[in-house]
Design an enzyme around this catalytic site. Structure first.
Site, PDB file in Angstrom:
ATOM      1  N   LYS A   1       0.846  -1.188   0.000  1.00 17.91           N
ATOM      2  CA  LYS A   1       0.000   0.000   0.000  1.00 17.91           C
ATOM      3  C   LYS A   1       0.888   1.248   0.000  1.00 17.91           C
ATOM      4  O   LYS A   1       1.070   1.913   1.021  1.00 17.91           O
ATOM      5  CB  LYS A   1      -0.963  -0.033   1.195  1.00 17.91           C
ATOM      6  CG  LYS A   1      -2.314   0.590   0.855  1.00 17.91           C
ATOM      7  CD  LYS A   1      -3.376   0.210   1.856  1.00 17.91           C
ATOM      8  CE  LYS A   1      -4.569   1.138   1.776  1.00 17.91           C
ATOM      9  NZ  LYS A   1      -5.300   1.120   0.513  1.00 17.91           N
TER      10      LYS A   1
ATOM     11  N   GLU B   1      -8.266  -4.659 -10.077  1.00 20.63           N
ATOM     12  CA  GLU B   1      -9.006  -4.052  -8.966  1.00 20.63           C
ATOM     13  C   GLU B   1      -9.484  -2.661  -9.379  1.00 20.63           C
ATOM     14  O   GLU B   1      -9.094  -2.160 -10.428  1.00 20.63           O
ATOM     15  CB  GLU B   1      -8.085  -3.946  -7.737  1.00 20.63           C
ATOM     16  CG  GLU B   1      -6.830  -3.108  -8.011  1.00 20.63           C
ATOM     17  CD  GLU B   1      -5.715  -3.282  -6.982  1.00 20.63           C
ATOM     18  OE1 GLU B   1      -5.941  -3.910  -5.934  1.00 20.63           O
ATOM     19  OE2 GLU B   1      -4.615  -2.775  -7.249  1.00 20.63           O
TER      20      GLU B   1
END
Lengths: 282, 282
Positions: free
Chosen positions: B146, B178
């Site tokens: 992330k 995604e």
């Protein structure tokens, strides 16, 4: 001695400038920059950097609210406030998406910083002896835009250090693009070759291509890793680096690990060019 | 009302926390984060987020100097300082490479921020009616980490808005990964399918897969764009979003633009799960 910054309209000592925690550069990497330095206390090719910076900002859809003349004025003002005007400095332009209420969506107002930076001199021995670099498979996202996304470069810097290398050369499927913060060139005899695509168009790169054309054949085209074996010399270039001879790439030694004549010739040509440019009288 | 932050060892009101201009998150995007929120005033699956955050930090070779128990303690402390403890909040963990003298090389000490954030509620009509998303060819760098590199997501957010879409679905050569900040699922009849590779492993994604297994077939595997035509329902998930029904992808209408039964069933199962989890007595 603290340098001065320009931040959203104000000239302030560096330690008075701070970013709030909801800046989109901090939270979302939504930020572009550019970097140049002075030679003989003079910014070189400032317009080229400003054009590139404007293009980066526009590519990111950030509202550019400061015109080029104002930026030039502020750069001059910041240079005027230096403690010692004879010492060369770096000039960093940084534009982030601004302070976001939601932590994601961009507000109207960006944050615009101009930062005067002390230069961290590169050991002169490296220029004399050349450096080792390693290859690394990677393609920068949006290579023509100077985003702040250098995290890979930082992770690789540690890996390079372990291998006694000073930098990494990026390639994708063997197709070479650039070093982590420098453009890359090879000589094959008297022909200078440098990658054409998927690179940041360096200002020093442009100057070197122009200078080299007066003395060498110059080719801007794809270079694949295998072709490195045929390189008789190699070097990398950057705004602070200027020309750094490369004498080893992974285990491949270039020109018996000696800095070549053509590279030396270009180093001298660039020095003379920078000297002439910064001593012009208008 | 200002929230409180934890920054490098101190608990401070948000407006007292500032980053210096030589932070490597600002200058070089050398920064990772994580984000969770409270439900019924309780952080849900905090450990999952902390494990993912630690992995992100380690992947970036940033010195992690704060142990998990201390982070938990600080999160609790920050939640205690909320003005209104009944209102749910976001919790953002952010670790940057720290303040760099050179503007590039990482120092020993990172900057570690925990930020309590007001939630920006998503209009409830979207949950009832479902949303349109657009497709966009892109693969996040280091998708399992992330990083703060969301600049593409921000640029796309504007493009999506123009097309009356609320998000974009990333694919590479047609292979779906995604959404910009959410995981993606489709139903084919009573089989739930979600991409397996090149994604951020969402905590809500994991919970949903576990819940769905009690009622549906679940497949984690590649999904290509063409397969969307066979989708009978679609939705996306995230820590703040929970389950958002998707009823249109570019020009393709899913289930006649109606939210499907299976998606509704999962929304209810997740609501019940979050309710039960946050009302546990130990």
């Amino acid at each position: 001695m603290s340098n001065y910054c320009y931040f959203n309209g104000q000239i302030l000592p560096e330690d008075k400038v701070r970013f709030k925690t909801n800046d989109l550069g901090i939270l979302r990497g939504y930020s572009v920059f550019d970097f140049l330095r002075t030679y003989n206390a003079t910014p070189v090719h400032l317009d080229d950097y400003l054009v590139r910076f404007e293009n980066s900002v526009k590519s990111f859809d950030i509202n550019f609210l400061t015109d080029r003349d104002t930026i030039k004025e502020k750069v001059e003002e910041l240079l005027f406030w230096r403690a010692d005007k004879t010492v060369d400095v770096g000039i960093r332009l940084l534009m982030t998406g601004g302070y976001s209420e939601s932590g994601f969506y961009a507000p109207e107002l960006p944050n615009f910083l101009i930062r005067i930076e002390d230069l961290h001199p590169i050991p002169l021995a490296r220029y004399a002896e050349g450096v080792k670099i390693i290859t690394h498979e990677y393609q920068r996202e949006l290579p023509e835009i100077k985003t702040t996304n250098y995290s890979r470069a930082l992770v690789i810097a540690k890996a390079a250090q372990i291998q006694k290398a000073t930098d990494a050369l990026y390639h994708l499927d063997g197709n070479i693009s650039e070093c982590t913060r420098n453009n890359f060139f090879i000589f094959k005899g008297n022909t200078l070759v440098t990658p054409k695509s998927n690179i940041l168009r360096g200002v020093i790169r442009k100057i070197i291509i122009e200078l080299a054309k007066t003395k060498f054949e110059v080719e801007e085209r794809d270079i694949y890793l295998e072709e490195l074996k045929e390189a008789t010399e190699a070097f990398k270039t950057g705004s602070n680096t200027r020309i750094m001879p490369v004498v080893q790439i992974d285990e491949l030694k270039i020109h018996k690990k000696q800095v070549g004549h053509n590279t030396r010739a270009l180093i001298q040509m660039l020095d003379e060019y920078l000297h002439a440019t910064t001593h012009q009288t208008i």
